[in-house]
Design a protein around this motif. Structure first.
Motif, PDB file in Angstrom:
ATOM      1  N   UNK A  16       0.839  -1.178   0.000  1.00 33.79           N
ATOM      2  CA  UNK A  16       0.000   0.000   0.000  1.00 33.79           C
ATOM      3  C   UNK A  16       0.888   1.246   0.000  1.00 33.79           C
ATOM      4  N   UNK A  19       2.511   1.663  -3.393  1.00 36.79           N
ATOM      5  CA  UNK A  19       1.587   2.198  -4.376  1.00 36.79           C
ATOM      6  C   UNK A  19       1.383   3.684  -4.144  1.00 36.79           C
ATOM      7  N   UNK A  77     -10.130  10.266  -5.932  1.00 38.22           N
ATOM      8  CA  UNK A  77      -9.068   9.326  -6.262  1.00 38.22           C
ATOM      9  C   UNK A  77      -7.728   9.876  -5.812  1.00 38.22           C
TER      10      UNK A  77
ATOM     11  N   UNK B  51     -15.005   4.188  -8.807  1.00 38.57           N
ATOM     12  CA  UNK B  51     -13.556   4.159  -9.025  1.00 38.57           C
ATOM     13  C   UNK B  51     -12.716   4.412  -7.766  1.00 38.57           C
ATOM     14  N   UNK B  52     -13.069   5.379  -6.942  1.00 36.85           N
ATOM     15  CA  UNK B  52     -12.299   5.511  -5.687  1.00 36.85           C
ATOM     16  C   UNK B  52     -12.339   4.226  -4.865  1.00 36.85           C
ATOM     17  N   UNK B  55      -9.908   1.819  -6.365  1.00 37.57           N
ATOM     18  CA  UNK B  55      -8.524   2.217  -6.084  1.00 37.57           C
ATOM     19  C   UNK B  55      -8.129   1.793  -4.681  1.00 37.57           C
ATOM     20  N   UNK B  59      -5.169  -0.641  -3.546  1.00 38.10           N
ATOM     21  CA  UNK B  59      -4.086  -0.252  -2.638  1.00 38.10           C
ATOM     22  C   UNK B  59      -3.966  -1.227  -1.485  1.00 38.10           C
TER      23      UNK B  59
END
Lengths: 890, 113
Positions: A16, A19, A77, B51-52, B55, B59
């Motif tokens: 994590x 990334x 995001x 989408x979040x 993601x 992660x």
């Protein structure tokens, strides 16, 4: 299983992080990918819609609607993809910066406090590190010792120079030293045939350089066979001279040069930066002691001796054995060695013992200053957080975690700490340069100061620690504070838990300041006392310079005297010169010659009880030029300065008091064992005492010779001028070059600078300590002001009520001042106790004032109280002039 | 901060995981469509919010992604469940069942006469 799960978790966390980090660093790529992904989603959706029979326009519109805000999706995001920690830290920093900008007084005071505290400590630590802590640049330097002679009957002399005879016997008889070497220092004219200059030189025995572990940089060192009398003049030069004079010429080894007007050969270059006891030495020659000669016969003590302890032998054991050897020598050579013993001192102690006390005093002082600075910052932070308690409560109430609040506070104080620390390091660089400029020569001479990384590391650690410790304490107080109370509190009086802590801090600042001020006060009183001491001569408008004529070219004593006569005549004819003379050793310049003397008509003294006097040889006009008063009889004239004139002497007042016991001195006959020929001669006059070496030392008995009877090749000229003495530097150099173009002129200085240099140590400590204590006083004043201003703000309503109920402004004023003064007086009392305990450290630096001088301590406390009153006055006056209506409405 | 959003996001993530488990590798649009279909179109999904969630899952290592080509030859990013994702999904499903069960018990007696 469990271990596996833990590992999986660790792997996950790592990935994590990776990334996120990748996200942090390849922002552009990530943005592009996002756009691509959204675009492909959009296209897929549109195609789907078309398949379901929508029109192209409808299909696109539907896809857009269903997706929602593209930008808000992107934003969320982005948030997910940076490291949370870094991001909030950055937020905290920005917030802190905003807070500082909004409250520049607080930020500037805090940062300056830290910068001053850290800057001063780094500067002093740098000095101390260079002087006391760093290993000396020799092989196994801890094994190196100086071996001095020491005389029981002269308690001040624990580092007397050494007789070559005693040195040779010590060397032959001891079992504690791996090797011993002897050396002496001087100055020599050095010439390559084109130009000539007088340079610092060391005459060393062949053992010395190997003993120190020095390897030649070019060429070779001396062999034992070259270290004998009547050998050719072989010279080692410093790397510095090689570069500056010979421009690093590789052909320098074997080059023919002249030293003291005699031909010589350069056999080697010593490594860059090498020095032994004197950083300005450029030449080394073999000393050439004659093992066959009896140096006790016609030679005195003039050399210095250094030795390397055998492995495992302590300095104490070496001292014990050397003392025993000296005792035997004293019985074998009672004429020469009675009362003389040996002092084995570690090389480092011998180099720094003079400045050690100063450095320790400054170290403690700077420690106190740093403590005051930290207390001040803690105080400011506390005040600020108390004022922001409400803000914190709000933040916690709307969902910030307690840890999050604490972290923000610590970030803020760390930002302060690091800013202050960096500024401090910058400040320290300047401070070190400034200190070197002020430093006494004997301290600066052995020093090439570098600020090294460990000290910068210390500064950074200190500032970070200050930030954390002094940020943590207030933030714990702040976060522990009852939230609802913080919210409810709207300017109503409530003495927070931090109020007493702040008073404590201010009290500590006051106490530390008193200690610093006491030290500075004592040193300044010493300095004033020293400046008021009558040096016994008038140094104003006197130019001094030294001229060392080569004995090889001026073989006959008459020639030597004649050179100085001619030179003085021409100097006196220069415009702007009142009178001129010359002396073998200038007073206050550290060095002088001394020997035994006999007074006619007295029984011979027992060995070890000789009458010892300082001996100077002078040219006519010396006493007039330096303003030394003639008390009885007359002084030398030109008629005395001939080879065939009868021996005559001038003595000083101390000579009469010590050796004549009040008898009439003029007319008495004395003989002074300064030369092989020393007939009795008449004392023709008595002059006033001149302080020898330093102002704070007693004058020593002195006998003055006229030059023609005690011929020196090196003389120091003294020239009394009508204006600025240094203006004559060039004219006198031209005069000397006019007589002999190959004759260098060295050490051109004003006499008053030389006299001032003798209390440079006290001046240095006094100025620095004075500076430190003023800064600390200022910080304490800021602290007092801060605490009172804050308490007045907090008590506005209460004060308003008091005024409304009829309290006079004077009463309010007294109340506020009183609450401040309680803290100040308590702090001062503690500080006074600390000062009494610490000023003993200063003892050796003080002159004419005791470490516990009541007047100084009283003055210090008074000064502090006045400053504290001034600092308390502003908030107190504001309280006294509060309009009750405003106060109550608040 | 907004607790509803958090819960929502958590549920959405669970739905996405379950979708990937049953359907295999799938692009974002496919996941969104599938969720809508399964919910019987009762859930009106704002596709952008998916989408979040994806993601975050990526992660945490529950899903992995790579670019590929869709059934109708479009370049698209495909997501697939990882082993950690499988385990996570099982645990989450169990927890979810338990939670709904508890909630259900709370509401059940009220319906009794």
């Amino acid at each position: 299983m469990r271990g596996l799960a833990v590992r999986a978790l660790a792997v996950r966390t790592l990935r994590r992080l990776a990334v996120r980090l990748a996200g942090l660093f390849s922002k552009a790529r990530r943005e592009r990918e996002l756009a691509d992904e959204f675009e492909s989603h959009f296209q897929l959706h549109v195609e789907d819609n078309l398949r379901r029979g929508m029109s192209a326009q409808e299909a696109r519109r539907d896809a857009r609607l269903k997706f929602g805000g593209i930008d808000s999706a992107k934003e969320s995001m982005r948030e997910g993809s940076t490291i949370m920690m870094l991001e909030t830290t950055w937020q905290d920093l920005k917030y802190a910066a905003r807070g500082m900008r909004g409250n520049p007084g607080f930020a500037v005071t805090a940062i300056l406090s830290l910068a001053l505290g850290i800057g001063a400590s780094v500067a002093i630590f740098t000095l101390t590190d260079n002087l006391l802590l760093r290993p000396l640049p020799y092989r196994e330097p801890r094994q190196l010792t100086m071996v001095w002679e020491m005389n029981h009957s002269r308690p001040a002399q624990i580092r007397n120079v050494v007789s070559p005879a005693n040195y040779l016997d010590w060397k032959a008889r001891n079992h504690v030293f791996e090797s011993m070497a002897v050396f002496a220092e001087g100055r020599s004219a050095f010439s390559d045939g084109k130009r000539v200059e007088e340079l610092d030189e060391q005459y060393v025995s062949a053992e010395l350089l190997p003993l120190l572990g020095v390897q030649p940089f070019r060429g070779r060192l001396f062999t034992a066979a070259e270290d004998l009398p009547n050998t050719p003049n072989l010279v080692l030069i410093s790397y510095r001279l090689w570069q500056s004079w010979f421009a690093g010429d590789e052909g320098v080894v074997g080059k023919q040069i002249q030293v003291r007007s005699r031909p010589g050969t350069i056999i080697g270059v010593l490594p860059p930066g090498f020095y032994f006891r004197n950083r300005t030495t450029d030449l080394w020659e073999a000393m050439g002691l004659d093992p066959a000669r009896d140096y006790r016969l016609n030679y005195g003590r003039y050399a210095m001796s250094v030795a390397r302890l055998k492995p495992g032998v302590t300095r104490e054991r070496a001292q014990a054995e050397m003392t025993a050897i000296a005792k035997r020598l004293a019985t074998e050579f009672p004429q020469f060695d009675t009362n003389w013993t040996v002092n084995v001192e570690s090389l480092r102690d011998s180099l720094v013992s003079e400045v050690k006390t100063s450095m320790l005093v400054l170290l403690s002082a700077v420690g106190l200053l740093l403590a005051v600075a930290c207390a001040n910052v803690a105080n400011l932070l506390l005040a600020r957080y108390t004022a922001r308690r409400r803000e914190m409560a709000v933040r916690v109430a709307i969902g910030a975690g307690r840890a999050r609040v604490v972290r923000q506070l610590i970030t803020e104080s760390l930002a302060l700490g690091v800013t202050g620390g960096l500024l401090g390091v910058a400040l320290a660089r300047w401070a070190v340069l400034g200190m070197l400029a002020m430093a006494p020569l004997d301290l600066a001479r052995n020093l090439a100061i570098e600020v090294d990384y460990r000290i910068v590391l210390f500064a950074v650690a200190a500032s970070v620690a200050t930030g954390v410790v002094f940020g943590l304490a207030p933030s714990l107080v702040a976060s522990r504070a009852d939230l609802t109370q913080g919210l409810r509190e709207d300017g109503r009086s409530s003495v927070g838990g931090s109020g007493s802590l702040r008073s404590l801090l201010v009290g500590a600042e006051v106490a530390l300041s008193v200690m610093l001020l006491a030290g500075a006060g004592l040193l300044f009183r010493s300095l004033v006392g020293l400046q008021a001491v009558d040096p016994g001569l008038n140094p104003a408008r006197v130019l001094t310079f030294s001229v060392l004529i080569p004995g090889a070219r001026y073989r006959e004593p008459v020639q030597r005297t004649q050179f100085f006569k001619t030179a003085l005549e021409q100097v006196e004819r220069l415009p702007g010169v009142e009178s001129a003379s010359a002396v073998s050793f200038l007073p206050f310049n550290g060095m002088s010659a001394g020997t035994d003397l006999t007074i006619a008509g007295r029984p011979p003294v027992k060995p070890g009880e000789e009458l010892v006097a300082t001996i100077r040889t002078v040219m006519p006009g010396y006493f007039h030029t330096l303003g030394i008063p003639v008390q009885r009889g007359r002084v030398f004239t030109a008629a005395d300065n001939t080879l065939d004139s009868p021996y005559r002497f001038v003595v000083n007042q101390s000579f009469v008091q010590k050796f004549m016991a009040g008898e009439e001195a003029v007319g008495q006959q004395i003989s002074v064992a300064m030369d092989t020929r020393h007939p009795f001669g008449e004392i023709i006059g008595v002059v006033g005492n001149v302080k020898e070496g330093a102002l704070d030392q007693e004058p020593t008995p002195t006998v003055y010779y006229i030059h023609s009877h005690l011929v020196y090749t090196g003389m120091v000229f003294v020239v009394l001028t009508k204006n600025d003495p240094l203006l004559l530097a060039d004219p006198v150099r031209k005069v000397i070059h006019g007589i002999d173009p190959a004759q260098p002129v060295a050490q051109i200085q004003a006499m008053d600078a030389i006299v001032r240099e003798t209390f440079a140590r006290q001046r240095f400590s006094a100025l620095l300590l004075g500076g430190f204590s003023l800064v600390s006083l200022l910080l304490a004043a800021v602290g007092i002001y801060g605490v009172l201003a804050y308490s007045v703000t907090e008590r506005t309503r209460e004060i308003g009520v008091r005024v409304a109920l009829g309290a006079e402004p004077a009463r309010i004023l007294a109340m506020v001042l009183g609450s401040g003064m309680r803290v100040v007086l308590a702090g001062a009392a503690v500080g006074l106790g600390g000062a009494l305990a610490l000023t003993g450290l200063l003892k050796s630096l003080l002159f004419g004032v005791k470490p516990h001088d009541a007047a100084t301590l009283l003055a210090v406390v008074m000064l502090l109280i006045v400053v504290a009153l001034a600092a308390a006055w502003l908030p107190a006056r504001r309280a006294a002039h509060l309009a009750p209506v405003d106060a109550l409405r608040q | 901060m907004d607790k509803r959003q958090d819960v929502w996001q958590g549920t959405l993530a669970l739905m996405a995981l379950k979708t990937l488990e049953s359907m295999g590798p799938l692009h974002g649009y496919g996941i969104a469509r599938r969720i809508e279909q399964i919910s019987g179109d009762r859930l009106l999904l704002n596709y952008g919010t998916l989408y979040p969630a994806l993601l975050k899952l990526e992660q945490e290592g529950f899903i992995a992604s790579e670019w590929g080509v869709s059934e109708n030859n479009r370049k698209a990013k495909f997501y697939k469940l990882t082993r950690a994702g499988h385990t996570h999904l099982k645990r989450e499903a169990r927890q979810w069942e338990e939670a709904t069960d508890i909630i259900a018990r709370f509401f059940a007696p009220e319906q009794l006469p």
